[in-house]
Design a protein around this motif. Structure first.
Motif, mmCIF file in Angstrom:
data_model
loop_
_atom_site.group_PDB
_atom_site.id
_atom_site.type_symbol
_atom_site.label_atom_id
_atom_site.label_comp_id
_atom_site.label_asym_id
_atom_site.label_seq_id
_atom_site.Cartn_x
_atom_site.Cartn_y
_atom_site.Cartn_z
ATOM 1 N N ILE A 104 -8.540 -26.372 -49.436
ATOM 2 C CA ILE A 104 -8.895 -27.111 -48.224
ATOM 3 C C ILE A 104 -10.404 -27.100 -48.019
ATOM 4 O O ILE A 104 -11.034 -28.137 -47.776
ATOM 5 C CB ILE A 104 -8.186 -26.509 -46.998
ATOM 6 N N VAL A 105 -11.002 -25.919 -48.127
ATOM 7 C CA VAL A 105 -12.426 -25.755 -47.825
ATOM 8 C C VAL A 105 -13.308 -26.543 -48.789
ATOM 9 O O VAL A 105 -14.362 -27.060 -48.398
ATOM 10 C CB VAL A 105 -12.800 -24.256 -47.845
ATOM 11 N N THR A 106 -12.894 -26.673 -50.041
ATOM 12 C CA THR A 106 -13.727 -27.378 -51.033
ATOM 13 C C THR A 106 -13.780 -28.882 -50.796
ATOM 14 O O THR A 106 -14.550 -29.568 -51.474
ATOM 15 C CB THR A 106 -13.205 -27.130 -52.464
ATOM 16 N N LYS A 107 -13.006 -29.382 -49.841
ATOM 17 C CA LYS A 107 -12.985 -30.828 -49.580
ATOM 18 C C LYS A 107 -13.567 -31.200 -48.220
ATOM 19 O O LYS A 107 -13.538 -32.372 -47.833
ATOM 20 C CB LYS A 107 -11.542 -31.345 -49.669
ATOM 21 N N ILE A 108 -14.097 -30.224 -47.491
ATOM 22 C CA ILE A 108 -14.551 -30.530 -46.125
ATOM 23 C C ILE A 108 -16.067 -30.715 -46.056
ATOM 24 O O ILE A 108 -16.826 -30.221 -46.898
ATOM 25 C CB ILE A 108 -14.120 -29.435 -45.131
ATOM 26 N N ASP A 109 -16.476 -31.460 -45.035
ATOM 27 C CA ASP A 109 -17.901 -31.660 -44.748
ATOM 28 C C ASP A 109 -18.364 -30.776 -43.600
ATOM 29 O O ASP A 109 -19.519 -30.363 -43.559
ATOM 30 C CB ASP A 109 -18.160 -33.126 -44.375
ATOM 31 N N ILE A 110 -17.443 -30.512 -42.654
ATOM 32 C CA ILE A 110 -17.799 -29.732 -41.465
ATOM 33 C C ILE A 110 -16.743 -28.662 -41.220
ATOM 34 O O ILE A 110 -15.547 -28.945 -41.212
ATOM 35 C CB ILE A 110 -17.907 -30.636 -40.220
ATOM 36 N N LEU A 111 -17.201 -27.426 -41.019
ATOM 37 C CA LEU A 111 -16.328 -26.321 -40.645
ATOM 38 C C LEU A 111 -16.577 -26.031 -39.171
ATOM 39 O O LEU A 111 -17.717 -25.775 -38.777
ATOM 40 C CB LEU A 111 -16.624 -25.101 -41.510
ATOM 41 N N PHE A 112 -15.515 -26.076 -38.346
ATOM 42 C CA PHE A 112 -15.660 -26.015 -36.896
ATOM 43 C C PHE A 112 -14.677 -25.006 -36.316
ATOM 44 O O PHE A 112 -13.488 -25.021 -36.659
ATOM 45 C CB PHE A 112 -15.386 -27.410 -36.316
ATOM 46 N N GLY A 113 -15.151 -24.120 -35.444
ATOM 47 C CA GLY A 113 -14.231 -23.205 -34.793
ATOM 48 C C GLY A 113 -14.935 -22.056 -34.096
ATOM 49 O O GLY A 113 -16.162 -21.950 -34.095
ATOM 50 N N MET A 114 -14.126 -21.180 -33.488
ATOM 51 C CA MET A 114 -14.657 -19.991 -32.846
ATOM 52 C C MET A 114 -15.141 -18.997 -33.889
ATOM 53 O O MET A 114 -14.644 -18.962 -35.026
ATOM 54 C CB MET A 114 -13.573 -19.333 -31.983
ATOM 55 N N HIS A 115 -16.094 -18.176 -33.495
ATOM 56 C CA HIS A 115 -16.641 -17.150 -34.380
ATOM 57 C C HIS A 115 -15.517 -16.307 -34.985
ATOM 58 O O HIS A 115 -14.611 -15.853 -34.294
ATOM 59 C CB HIS A 115 -17.580 -16.246 -33.594
ATOM 60 N N GLY A 116 -15.586 -16.126 -36.292
ATOM 61 C CA GLY A 116 -14.582 -15.323 -36.986
ATOM 62 C C GLY A 116 -14.874 -15.275 -38.473
ATOM 63 O O GLY A 116 -15.758 -15.978 -38.981
ATOM 64 N N ALA A 117 -14.128 -14.452 -39.170
ATOM 65 C CA ALA A 117 -14.363 -14.237 -40.600
ATOM 66 C C ALA A 117 -14.240 -15.515 -41.416
ATOM 67 O O ALA A 117 -14.862 -15.643 -42.476
ATOM 68 C CB ALA A 117 -13.385 -13.184 -41.124
#
Length: 211
Positions: A114-127
């Motif tokens: 999933i991560v290798t296909k995204i442009d933006i990572l969005f969310g609350m602070h976390g690992a």
């Protein structure tokens, strides 16, 4: 006896958390190595700015047992109005590909795919924000904090910028927005779409992102 054992750096000696390190040259070989070992392709990725069709990962935080010292499985920094936030960003960016995912429910390979296909990572602070290292270079990371006093936390900022991404943070200043019992926060209307607009602008304002 362990069939496989991975020795990790003590946090204080991790190369990723060396404040003096500014070179990007070690990140991409590491990214390629890890993805190759999982059998995941890591080819060229172009952001579709002219079509306004960016891939956004919305990280969901839900209660789950993640640690022996947290047997109750109560996770903090959850978004109380999660459905409202998701609707807001979908309405604001109708052509974007928005994927809400609780990553801890998936095997590691599926998370990386999933991560290798995204442009933006969005969310609350976390690992999960450390996954920015496996995003295609040239993306953006949005990290939100339930307490504005904790936005000094520089670790995910460092990982994101070393990985070639823009980094955008937001800190809550309204103590009444935090539910200490449920360990959640209500995100004010307009905040999420504004942060994502900043993220999109940081990606698409560059002359190299024309497709």
């Amino acid at each position: 006896v362990f069939e496989n054992l991975l020795r990790r750096y003590p946090r204080a000696r991790s190369p990723l958390l060396d404040k003096s390190r500014n070179s990007l040259k070690y990140i991409q070989p590491f990214r390629s190595f890890v993805l190759r070992r999982f059998g995941i392709l890591s080819g060229t990725h172009l952001q579709k700015c002219s079509q306004k069709k960016l891939n956004i990962l919305f990280i969901l935080r839900r209660d789950y047992k993640n640690h022996p010292r947290n047997l109750a499985g109560i996770i903090d920094r959850k978004i109380a109005n999660e459905e409202d936030v998701l609707k807001e960003i979908k309405d604001s960016f109708p052509t974007a590909d928005i994927t809400p995912v609780q990553l801890d429910l998936l095997p590691l390979k599926a998370q990386l795919e999933i991560v290798t296909k995204i442009d933006i990572l969005f969310g609350m602070h976390g690992a999960a924000h450390a996954f920015s290292i496996f995003m295609p270079p040239g993306g953006a990371v949005v990290e939100m904090f339930s307490d504005n006093r904790k936005t000094y936390n520089w670790h995910m900022n460092k990982i994101a910028t070393l990985s070639g991404h823009s980094y955008i943070k937001w800190g809550n200043t309204d103590k009444w927005a935090v539910d200490k019992l449920r360990k959640s926060i209500t995100i004010p209307g307009g905040v999420s779409s504004r942060l994502l607009r900043m993220a999109i602008d940081s990606i698409c304002s560059s002359s190299k992102h024309k497709p």
